[in-house]
Write an enzyme that holds these catalytic residues in place. Sequence first.
Site, PDB file in Angstrom:
ATOM      1  N   TYR A 151      -2.528  -0.338  10.655  1.00  0.00           N
ATOM      2  CA  TYR A 151      -2.232  -0.725   9.137  1.00  0.00           C
ATOM      3  C   TYR A 151      -0.950  -0.344   8.409  1.00  0.00           C
ATOM      4  CZ  TYR A 151      -3.984  -1.028   4.128  1.00  0.00           C
ATOM      5  OH  TYR A 151      -4.170  -1.132   2.863  1.00  0.00           O
ATOM      6  N   SER A 207       1.004  -1.057  -0.078  1.00  0.00           N
ATOM      7  CA  SER A 207       0.081   0.030   0.007  1.00  0.00           C
ATOM      8  C   SER A 207       1.118   1.111  -0.003  1.00  0.00           C
ATOM      9  CB  SER A 207      -0.949   0.099   1.537  1.00  0.00           C
ATOM     10  OG  SER A 207      -1.501   1.252   1.530  1.00  0.00           O
TER      11      SER A 207
HETATM   12  N1  LIG Z   1      -8.665  -0.785  -1.570  1.00  0.00           N
HETATM   13  C1  LIG Z   1      -7.369   0.173  -1.393  1.00  0.00           C
HETATM   14  O1  LIG Z   1      -7.772   1.265  -1.088  1.00  0.00           O
HETATM   15  C2  LIG Z   1      -6.234  -0.378  -1.128  1.00  0.00           C
HETATM   16  C3  LIG Z   1      -5.090   0.426  -1.078  1.00  0.00           C
HETATM   17  C4  LIG Z   1      -3.983  -0.257  -0.939  1.00  0.00           C
HETATM   18  C5  LIG Z   1      -3.562  -1.369  -0.575  1.00  0.00           C
HETATM   19  N2  LIG Z   1      -4.565  -1.878  -0.500  1.00  0.00           N
HETATM   20  C6  LIG Z   1      -4.433  -3.741  -0.130  1.00  0.00           C
HETATM   21  O2  LIG Z   1      -4.902  -4.430  -1.444  1.00  0.00           O
HETATM   22  C7  LIG Z   1      -5.424  -5.825  -0.910  1.00  0.00           C
HETATM   23  C8  LIG Z   1      -6.566  -6.113  -1.207  1.00  0.00           C
HETATM   24  O3  LIG Z   1      -7.495  -5.190  -0.794  1.00  0.00           O
HETATM   25  P1  LIG Z   1      -8.869  -4.913  -1.705  1.00  0.00           P
HETATM   26  O4  LIG Z   1      -9.243  -3.459  -1.596  1.00  0.00           O
HETATM   27  O5  LIG Z   1      -8.999  -5.585  -2.867  1.00  0.00           O
HETATM   28  O6  LIG Z   1      -9.871  -5.456  -0.454  1.00  0.00           O
HETATM   29  P2  LIG Z   1     -11.242  -6.322  -0.453  1.00  0.00           P
HETATM   30  O7  LIG Z   1     -12.046  -5.903  -1.632  1.00  0.00           O
HETATM   31  O8  LIG Z   1     -11.945  -6.114   0.901  1.00  0.00           O
HETATM   32  O9  LIG Z   1     -10.804  -7.755  -0.568  1.00  0.00           O
HETATM   33  C9  LIG Z   1      -9.879  -8.455   0.292  1.00  0.00           C
HETATM   34  C10 LIG Z   1      -9.658  -9.902  -0.175  1.00  0.00           C
HETATM   35  O10 LIG Z   1      -8.938 -10.479   1.076  1.00  0.00           O
HETATM   36  C11 LIG Z   1      -9.489 -11.706   1.592  1.00  0.00           C
HETATM   37  N3  LIG Z   1      -9.063 -11.776   2.880  1.00  0.00           N
HETATM   38  C12 LIG Z   1      -9.481 -11.077   4.069  1.00  0.00           C
HETATM   39  N4  LIG Z   1      -8.743 -11.417   5.204  1.00  0.00           N
HETATM   40  C13 LIG Z   1      -8.468 -12.628   4.720  1.00  0.00           C
HETATM   41  C14 LIG Z   1      -8.148 -13.491   5.559  1.00  0.00           C
HETATM   42  N5  LIG Z   1      -7.548 -13.519   6.852  1.00  0.00           N
HETATM   43  N6  LIG Z   1      -7.450 -14.765   4.965  1.00  0.00           N
HETATM   44  C15 LIG Z   1      -7.807 -14.910   3.724  1.00  0.00           C
HETATM   45  N7  LIG Z   1      -8.322 -14.111   2.903  1.00  0.00           N
HETATM   46  C16 LIG Z   1      -8.521 -12.837   3.200  1.00  0.00           C
HETATM   47  C17 LIG Z   1     -10.928 -11.272   1.209  1.00  0.00           C
HETATM   48  O11 LIG Z   1     -11.678 -12.521   1.430  1.00  0.00           O
HETATM   49  P3  LIG Z   1     -12.709 -13.107   2.308  1.00  0.00           P
HETATM   50  O12 LIG Z   1     -13.079 -11.995   3.354  1.00  0.00           O
HETATM   51  O13 LIG Z   1     -13.602 -14.080   2.115  1.00  0.00           O
HETATM   52  O14 LIG Z   1     -11.448 -13.775   3.297  1.00  0.00           O
HETATM   53  C18 LIG Z   1     -11.050 -10.862   0.057  1.00  0.00           C
HETATM   54  O15 LIG Z   1     -10.752 -11.765  -0.906  1.00  0.00           O
HETATM   55  C19 LIG Z   1      -4.993  -5.732   0.794  1.00  0.00           C
HETATM   56  O16 LIG Z   1      -3.849  -5.985   0.974  1.00  0.00           O
HETATM   57  C20 LIG Z   1      -5.179  -4.266   1.022  1.00  0.00           C
HETATM   58  O17 LIG Z   1      -4.472  -3.835   2.286  1.00  0.00           O
HETATM   59  C21 LIG Z   1      -6.007  -1.743  -0.736  1.00  0.00           C
END
Ligand SMILES: NC(=O)c1ccc[n+]([C@@H]2O[C@H](COP(=O)([O-])OP(=O)(O)OC[C@H]3O[C@@H](n4cnc5c(N)ncnc54)[C@H](OP(=O)(O)O)[C@@H]3O)[C@@H](O)[C@H]2O)c1
Length: 272
Positions: free
Chosen positions: A170, A157
């Site tokens: 975070y 991130s």
């Molecule tokens: N969106 C943003 O603004 C942003 C910015 C920077 C970085 N990121 C990073 O990008 C990554 C993906 O984020 P996203 O925005 O796509 O989030 P999201 O739409 O909430 O998706 C999160 C994914 O992670 C899975 N997950 C969560 N906890 C888990 C666990 N304990 N074990 C296995 N799977 C788990 C969820 O599935 P289940 O809930 O079914 O487990 C889901 O598939 C994350 O690492 C996040 O920190 C996001």
Amino acid sequence: MTRRVLAGRHAVVTGGSRGIGLAIANALVDSGANVTLMARDAARLDTAIASLRLRHAAADGSQAQSFAAAVVDVADESSVNAAFAATRAANGPIDILINNAGVAESAPFTKTSADQFQRLLDINLRGVWLCTQAFATELPPSLRADDAWRHVVNVASTAALKGYAYVAAYCAAKHGVLGLTRALAHEWARRRVAVNAVCPGYTDTDIVAAAVANITAKTGRDAATARAELARSNPQAQLVTPEQVANAVLWLVSPGAESINGQAISVSGGEI
Ligand SMILES: NC(=O)c1ccc[n+]([C@@H]2O[C@H](COP(=O)([O-])OP(=O)(O)OC[C@H]3O[C@@H](n4cnc5c(N)ncnc54)[C@H](OP(=O)(O)O)[C@@H]3O)[C@@H](O)[C@H]2O)c1
């Protein structure tokens, strides 16, 4: 990008059931890879796998590609080890690991409990550690010069590169992910494994939807204003799309990118 450059390669995407992980999975499918998705919710995984199959069939269903899912909690060591063992049995050795699973929670530092801090570290940092350990079990002790390159990409991130208020836990976890990325890039540099991180800014997924709901509940601002506030941190004044993050990941794991190692690629419209 040349199509099908990853034909015959097996990629695992943690957190692949939605958001950035599913966009990465789509890009890998389009490039010919065999893909395994991992997450906790089995029903969402099934839906995601069905969407990958449809995408493959619509593009060029004649080329054999396999898609599988494994239920895992990345924070739980025995769950991770079982999922990786099942994945290898179903889809063969793993060439590409995308450590994408993660959660974001916000609170002022003095209102962040030790339990909340631990939960964010467990999923966002320990999860990357455990999955990479499970990936490493099949790395051969010595390699021939013509062995194919493997890749690990950690979805960190911009919170791995700078601080933001109200997300200290975070930020701490994501900074840890980057430290792990840089250390492993050195440790595995001669083992034909490239290890990199992508660092998205605010990206339009469920995480941002939750942040918008949180801002709306706490400040009374409407959702459009809250979204615009988040987008303002990006010099391009927009949320990053999951597909833009996926494009960066695909580049990192494609043939020819092997010399990119230990890097943190910011995907944030120039925020950092
Ligand atoms: N969106 C943003 O603004 C942003 C910015 C920077 C970085 N990121 C990073 O990008 C990554 C993906 O984020 P996203 O925005 O796509 O989030 P999201 O739409 O909430 O998706 C999160 C994914 O992670 C899975 N997950 C969560 N906890 C888990 C666990 N304990 N074990 C296995 N799977 C788990 C969820 O599935 P289940 O809930 O079914 O487990 C889901 O598939 C994350 O690492 C996040 O920190 C996001």
